[in-house]
Design a protein around this motif. Structure first.
Motif, PDB file in Angstrom:
ATOM      1  N   ARG A 112       8.109  14.277 -13.510  1.00  9.57           N
ATOM      2  CA  ARG A 112       6.790  14.077 -12.903  1.00  9.57           C
ATOM      3  C   ARG A 112       6.310  12.643 -13.112  1.00  9.57           C
ATOM      4  O   ARG A 112       5.755  12.019 -12.206  1.00  9.57           O
ATOM      5  N   GLN A 113       6.530  12.098 -14.311  1.00  6.41           N
ATOM      6  CA  GLN A 113       6.108  10.735 -14.582  1.00  6.41           C
ATOM      7  C   GLN A 113       6.899   9.741 -13.735  1.00  6.41           C
ATOM      8  O   GLN A 113       6.336   8.769 -13.206  1.00  6.41           O
ATOM      9  N   GLN A 114       8.195   9.994 -13.568  1.00  9.84           N
ATOM     10  CA  GLN A 114       9.004   9.115 -12.732  1.00  9.84           C
ATOM     11  C   GLN A 114       8.524   9.150 -11.288  1.00  9.84           C
ATOM     12  O   GLN A 114       8.418   8.104 -10.631  1.00  9.84           O
ATOM     13  N   ALA A 115       8.240  10.364 -10.792  1.00 12.77           N
ATOM     14  CA  ALA A 115       7.740  10.494  -9.420  1.00 12.77           C
ATOM     15  C   ALA A 115       6.405   9.779  -9.258  1.00 12.77           C
ATOM     16  O   ALA A 115       6.138   9.150  -8.227  1.00 12.77           O
ATOM     17  N   ARG A 116       5.542   9.862 -10.280  1.00 14.55           N
ATOM     18  CA  ARG A 116       4.244   9.187 -10.227  1.00 14.55           C
ATOM     19  C   ARG A 116       4.432   7.672 -10.143  1.00 14.55           C
ATOM     20  O   ARG A 116       3.781   6.990  -9.339  1.00 14.55           O
ATOM     21  N   ASP A 117       5.320   7.152 -10.980  1.00 19.83           N
ATOM     22  CA  ASP A 117       5.567   5.709 -10.989  1.00 19.83           C
ATOM     23  C   ASP A 117       6.134   5.236  -9.644  1.00 19.83           C
ATOM     24  O   ASP A 117       5.715   4.192  -9.114  1.00 19.83           O
ATOM     25  N   GLU A 118       7.085   6.008  -9.117  1.00 14.33           N
ATOM     26  CA  GLU A 118       7.698   5.623  -7.846  1.00 14.33           C
ATOM     27  C   GLU A 118       6.699   5.729  -6.703  1.00 14.33           C
ATOM     28  O   GLU A 118       6.681   4.890  -5.796  1.00 14.33           O
ATOM     29  N   ALA A 119       5.849   6.770  -6.755  1.00 12.91           N
ATOM     30  CA  ALA A 119       4.833   6.938  -5.712  1.00 12.91           C
ATOM     31  C   ALA A 119       3.851   5.777  -5.723  1.00 12.91           C
ATOM     32  O   ALA A 119       3.462   5.266  -4.666  1.00 12.91           O
ATOM     33  N   ARG A 120       3.443   5.343  -6.902  1.00  9.32           N
ATOM     34  CA  ARG A 120       2.498   4.222  -6.996  1.00  9.32           C
ATOM     35  C   ARG A 120       3.132   2.942  -6.463  1.00  9.32           C
ATOM     36  O   ARG A 120       2.455   2.129  -5.809  1.00  9.32           O
ATOM     37  N   ALA A 121       4.421   2.753  -6.722  1.00  6.77           N
ATOM     38  CA  ALA A 121       5.102   1.561  -6.220  1.00  6.77           C
ATOM     39  C   ALA A 121       5.170   1.570  -4.691  1.00  6.77           C
ATOM     40  O   ALA A 121       4.924   0.554  -4.036  1.00  6.77           O
ATOM     41  N   ILE A 122       5.464   2.741  -4.121  1.00  5.96           N
ATOM     42  CA  ILE A 122       5.534   2.864  -2.662  1.00  5.96           C
ATOM     43  C   ILE A 122       4.159   2.657  -2.036  1.00  5.96           C
ATOM     44  O   ILE A 122       4.004   1.990  -1.003  1.00  5.96           O
ATOM     45  N   LEU A 123       3.121   3.240  -2.655  1.00  4.75           N
ATOM     46  CA  LEU A 123       1.764   3.082  -2.130  1.00  4.75           C
ATOM     47  C   LEU A 123       1.344   1.618  -2.125  1.00  4.75           C
ATOM     48  O   LEU A 123       0.671   1.161  -1.193  1.00  4.75           O
ATOM     49  N   ALA A 124       1.745   0.884  -3.156  1.00  7.86           N
ATOM     50  CA  ALA A 124       1.441  -0.548  -3.178  1.00  7.86           C
ATOM     51  C   ALA A 124       2.154  -1.267  -2.034  1.00  7.86           C
ATOM     52  O   ALA A 124       1.592  -2.169  -1.400  1.00  7.86           O
ATOM     53  N   GLU A 125       3.391  -0.840  -1.740  1.00  9.47           N
ATOM     54  CA  GLU A 125       4.170  -1.460  -0.670  1.00  9.47           C
ATOM     55  C   GLU A 125       3.493  -1.283   0.686  1.00  9.47           C
ATOM     56  O   GLU A 125       3.516  -2.193   1.529  1.00  9.47           O
ATOM     57  N   VAL A 126       2.895  -0.096   0.917  1.00 11.60           N
ATOM     58  CA  VAL A 126       2.309   0.176   2.237  1.00 11.60           C
ATOM     59  C   VAL A 126       0.821  -0.152   2.284  1.00 11.60           C
ATOM     60  O   VAL A 126       0.147   0.146   3.267  1.00 11.60           O
ATOM     61  N   GLY A 127       0.293  -0.765   1.224  1.00 12.57           N
ATOM     62  CA  GLY A 127      -1.098  -1.203   1.232  1.00 12.57           C
ATOM     63  C   GLY A 127      -2.111  -0.144   0.856  1.00 12.57           C
ATOM     64  O   GLY A 127      -3.290  -0.251   1.209  1.00 12.57           O
ATOM     65  N   LEU A 128      -1.685   0.881   0.106  1.00 12.12           N
ATOM     66  CA  LEU A 128      -2.599   1.943  -0.327  1.00 12.12           C
ATOM     67  C   LEU A 128      -2.715   2.011  -1.846  1.00 12.12           C
ATOM     68  O   LEU A 128      -3.104   3.038  -2.394  1.00 12.12           O
ATOM     69  N   GLY A 129      -2.410   0.920  -2.510  1.00 14.75           N
ATOM     70  CA  GLY A 129      -2.446   0.913  -3.963  1.00 14.75           C
ATOM     71  C   GLY A 129      -3.812   1.206  -4.542  1.00 14.75           C
ATOM     72  O   GLY A 129      -3.927   1.775  -5.636  1.00 14.75           O
ATOM     73  N   ASN A 130      -4.871   0.862  -3.807  1.00 18.53           N
ATOM     74  CA  ASN A 130      -6.228   1.092  -4.302  1.00 18.53           C
ATOM     75  C   ASN A 130      -6.837   2.392  -3.777  1.00 18.53           C
ATOM     76  O   ASN A 130      -8.019   2.652  -3.990  1.00 18.53           O
ATOM     77  N   ALA A 131      -6.021   3.203  -3.106  1.00 18.93           N
ATOM     78  CA  ALA A 131      -6.553   4.426  -2.481  1.00 18.93           C
ATOM     79  C   ALA A 131      -5.887   5.682  -3.020  1.00 18.93           C
ATOM     80  O   ALA A 131      -6.048   6.757  -2.450  1.00 18.93           O
ATOM     81  N   GLU A 132      -5.181   5.598  -4.147  1.00 22.04           N
ATOM     82  CA  GLU A 132      -4.389   6.732  -4.607  1.00 22.04           C
ATOM     83  C   GLU A 132      -5.226   7.951  -4.975  1.00 22.04           C
ATOM     84  O   GLU A 132      -4.735   9.088  -4.920  1.00 22.04           O
ATOM     85  N   SER A 133      -6.486   7.766  -5.338  1.00 23.38           N
ATOM     86  CA  SER A 133      -7.324   8.902  -5.737  1.00 23.38           C
ATOM     87  C   SER A 133      -8.097   9.512  -4.562  1.00 23.38           C
ATOM     88  O   SER A 133      -8.759  10.541  -4.724  1.00 23.38           O
ATOM     89  N   LEU A 134      -8.009   8.889  -3.385  1.00 18.93           N
ATOM     90  CA  LEU A 134      -8.709   9.409  -2.214  1.00 18.93           C
ATOM     91  C   LEU A 134      -7.957  10.594  -1.617  1.00 18.93           C
ATOM     92  O   LEU A 134      -6.767  10.795  -1.879  1.00 18.93           O
ATOM     93  N   TYR A 135      -8.670  11.363  -0.770  1.00 21.50           N
ATOM     94  CA  TYR A 135      -8.066  12.490  -0.069  1.00 21.50           C
ATOM     95  C   TYR A 135      -7.905  12.117   1.404  1.00 21.50           C
ATOM     96  O   TYR A 135      -8.625  11.247   1.918  1.00 21.50           O
ATOM     97  N   PRO A 136      -6.960  12.766   2.120  1.00 24.32           N
ATOM     98  CA  PRO A 136      -6.702  12.400   3.516  1.00 24.32           C
ATOM     99  C   PRO A 136      -7.947  12.366   4.389  1.00 24.32           C
ATOM    100  O   PRO A 136      -8.062  11.522   5.285  1.00 24.32           O
TER     101      PRO A 136
END
Length: 261
Positions: A112-136
């Motif tokens: 789970r921690q690895q998936a969290r880290d990888e997800a945060r890295a991908i979100l930063a790549e697509v410009g959503l690094g500051n939106a991880e706590s938001l809902y769709p």
């Protein structure tokens, strides 16, 4: 990487695609255009593995494409495939969880921690690094599409399939998404297939433009023949006259089909 040999797709007596013969090298960016209902999305689903050939072969690395989706093929639809009850970060992590063995797709401990880290890295790549706590529901259309792209990329696919991903976006946002997809294509060394209803968009993105169209039509039996690839063109090497001719051909086919129906 991808090869089709005399590929046909039928639904009962309805022929959707016929006589497809093509080769795609790894790293190419293919855009697919054509009239509505000409089989573009069907071909994408065949690459994904949710549809199978009626006859002929569709090969990946010389072997038949598996008849089910796999982590090597990520897909992004026009309708955002996100979970409304999960945050942005949870949505991307879920994409990793569903790719693991088991029924629930739940992640625990180090996984789970690895998936969290990888997800945060991908979100930063697509410009959503500051939106991880938001809902769709709190995201704009462009942000939701960025989220869908992040989901598709987390599995580290070799092939990215885009099914009219920007059709519902405003022109300015679409231009930003074009830049994003082109950057990710180069950075992740992806092979991309993108369906679009916009001929100009199809011409100016990627490396090759495929035009799906019917070369034969029976007014008495409009479903007797399917579409094939009538143009396979290198992007950026076509004059305006060629673009207008393709547009006229597609419009004519659409009108003839409507009359037959």
């Amino acid at each position: 990487m991808i090869e089709a040999r005399n590929l046909w797709k039928k639904y009962g007596d309805k022929v959707v695609l016929e006589r497809l013969n093509l080769r795609v090298e790894e790293g190419e960016f293919i855009t697919l255009v054509g009239a509505s209902g000409c089989g573009k999305s069907t071909f994408l689903k065949m690459l994904l593995g949710t549809e199978t050939a009626s006859s002929g072969e569709l090969l990946l690395d010389g072997k038949p494409i598996p008849d089910e989706p796999g982590p090597d093929r990520g897909i992004v639809f026009q309708q955002y495939s996100v979970f409304p009850h999960m945050s942005v970060l949870e949505n991307v992590m879920a994409a990793r969880g569903f790719g693991r063995p088991g029924v629930t797709g739940l992640l625990f401990g180090a996984a789970r921690q690895q998936a969290r880290d990888e997800a945060r890295a991908i979100l930063a790549e697509v410009g959503l690094g500051n939106a991880e706590s938001l809902y769709p529901g709190e995201l704009s259309g462009g942000m939701r599409q960025r989220l869908a792209i992040a989901q598709a990329l987390l599995g580290q696919p070799r092939i990215l399939l885009l099914d009219e991903p920007f059709g519902a976006l405003d022109p300015g946002i679409r231009a930003d998404m074009h830049d994003l997809v082109l950057r990710l294509w180069r950075e992740y060394e992806l092979t991309v297939f993108m369906v679009t209803h916009d001929l100009t968009e199809g011409f100016y993105l990627g490396t090759r433009l495929w035009v799906f169209d019917k070369t034969r039509l029976d007014p008495q039996a409009p479903d007797a023949y399917g579409a094939t690839i009538t143009y396979d063109l290198p992007v950026g090497q076509m004059d305006g006259g060629k673009l207008k001719k393709i547009d006229r051909d597609l419009t004519l086919t659409a009108r003839e089909t409507e009359k037959a129906l």
